[in-house]
Design an enzyme around this catalytic site. Structure first.
Site, PDB file in Angstrom:
ATOM      1  N   ARG A   1       0.678  -1.115   0.117  1.00 33.12           N
ATOM      2  CA  ARG A   1       0.134   0.028   0.157  1.00 33.12           C
ATOM      3  C   ARG A   1       0.862   1.268  -0.192  1.00 33.12           C
ATOM      4  NH1 ARG A   1      -5.783  -1.248   1.082  1.00 33.12           N
ATOM      5  NH2 ARG A   1      -5.593  -3.629   0.390  1.00 33.12           N
TER       6      ARG A   1
ATOM      7  N   GLU B   1       3.898 -11.517  14.419  1.00 26.29           N
ATOM      8  CA  GLU B   1       3.322 -11.958  15.536  1.00 26.29           C
ATOM      9  C   GLU B   1       3.753 -13.623  15.547  1.00 26.29           C
ATOM     10  OE1 GLU B   1       0.014 -12.369  18.674  1.00 26.29           O
ATOM     11  OE2 GLU B   1       1.386 -11.024  17.933  1.00 26.29           O
TER      12      GLU B   1
END
Length: 259
Positions: A145, A182
């Site tokens: 993005r 994560e």
């Protein structure tokens, strides 16, 4: 910073494809509100974004619609001393998709912002106004993005644009930086020679969640002897404390989303 839920109450009585997963849309067109940069992230389905000044607009989830009335929004904006109205337009052009790409993720979807040429232009203009006089020589966009927001900013301020990509996407010689997610790790790459010692760099992405991606981008830029002036994102998820992970590196965001 005031969330939509808190604002509505007070006025009635004022992105990881892993942990930072970003978005494709899977819900009817809708809007969210927000205010003060890449992936949706774990959160509660009834939370929405908020303007950094406390302004709020309407947003839509696929499982229902919650609105803050325009009159209430205008009243709160007035109490804030006249926040830039472009922020409200940007906020109302972004939507949240619950449970995408997996259950528990509140996905921050900027594709609806891109469908609104005026709001998209306002987004770019706000960044350009901030950086036009800061002698930025490089705008580094983080995949993917950051490739949407970075090039128009670079063109407007007279800087070169450098894509920072996932492994095996760049054809030339690269330098790499591994970073933690994560679970597991990922790697970011940049062409050798794209950024030079002494360059002043702006790092751009759509969203900051845990901050791991931006940290890797900062390390790549600094490894070649350039200076990171600031990181810029359209959206921040403050509950994930990605800003803290950046240390002393400044972060500028337009929209803040409670998750």
């Amino acid at each position: 910073m005031l969330s939509l839920q808190k604002l509505a109450t007070s006025l009635s009585a004022p992105l990881s494809r892993r942990i930072e997963a970003r978005s494709i849309t899977r819900a009817p067109p809708g809007t969210i509100a927000a205010a003060h940069s890449r992936r949706g992230t774990a959160g509660r389905a009834n939370r929405g974004p908020s303007l950094s000044s406390g302004m709020a607009t309407s947003f839509e989830h696929s499982n229902g619609v919650r609105k803050v009335a325009k009159a209430a929004r205008d009243q709160h904006m007035a109490s804030q001393g006249g926040q830039d109205p472009r922020l409200a337009k940007i906020a109302s052009s972004i939507r949240v998709i619950p449970d995408f790409p997996k259950p528990g993720i509140m996905f921050q979807d900027i594709t609806t912002l891109l469908l609104n040429p005026e709001a998209f232009k306002d987004t770019i203009d706000l960044f350009v106004e901030r950086y036009r006089e800061q002698n930025i020589s490089v705008v580094a966009g983080v995949e993917a993005r950051g490739f949407i927001f970075g090039p128009p900013i670079a063109l407007a301020i007279g800087a070169k644009f450098v894509p920072m990509r996932k492994p095996n996407k760049l054809p030339g010689e690269v330098i790499s930086e591994e970073y933690s997610l994560e679970y597991g790790t990922d790697t970011m790459e940049m062409h050798v020679g794209a950024v030079q010692p002494g360059d002043r760099a702006l790092i751009v992405d759509d969203l900051i969640a845990t901050g791991g991606t931006l940290c890797a981008a900062i390390k790549l830029i600094e490894r070649v002897g350039a200076e990171v002036v600031e990181c810029a994102c359209a959206i921040e998820l403050p509950e994930l404390k990605g800003r803290d992970r950046l240390g002393d590196k400044p972060l500028f965001v337009l929209v803040s989303s409670d998750i």
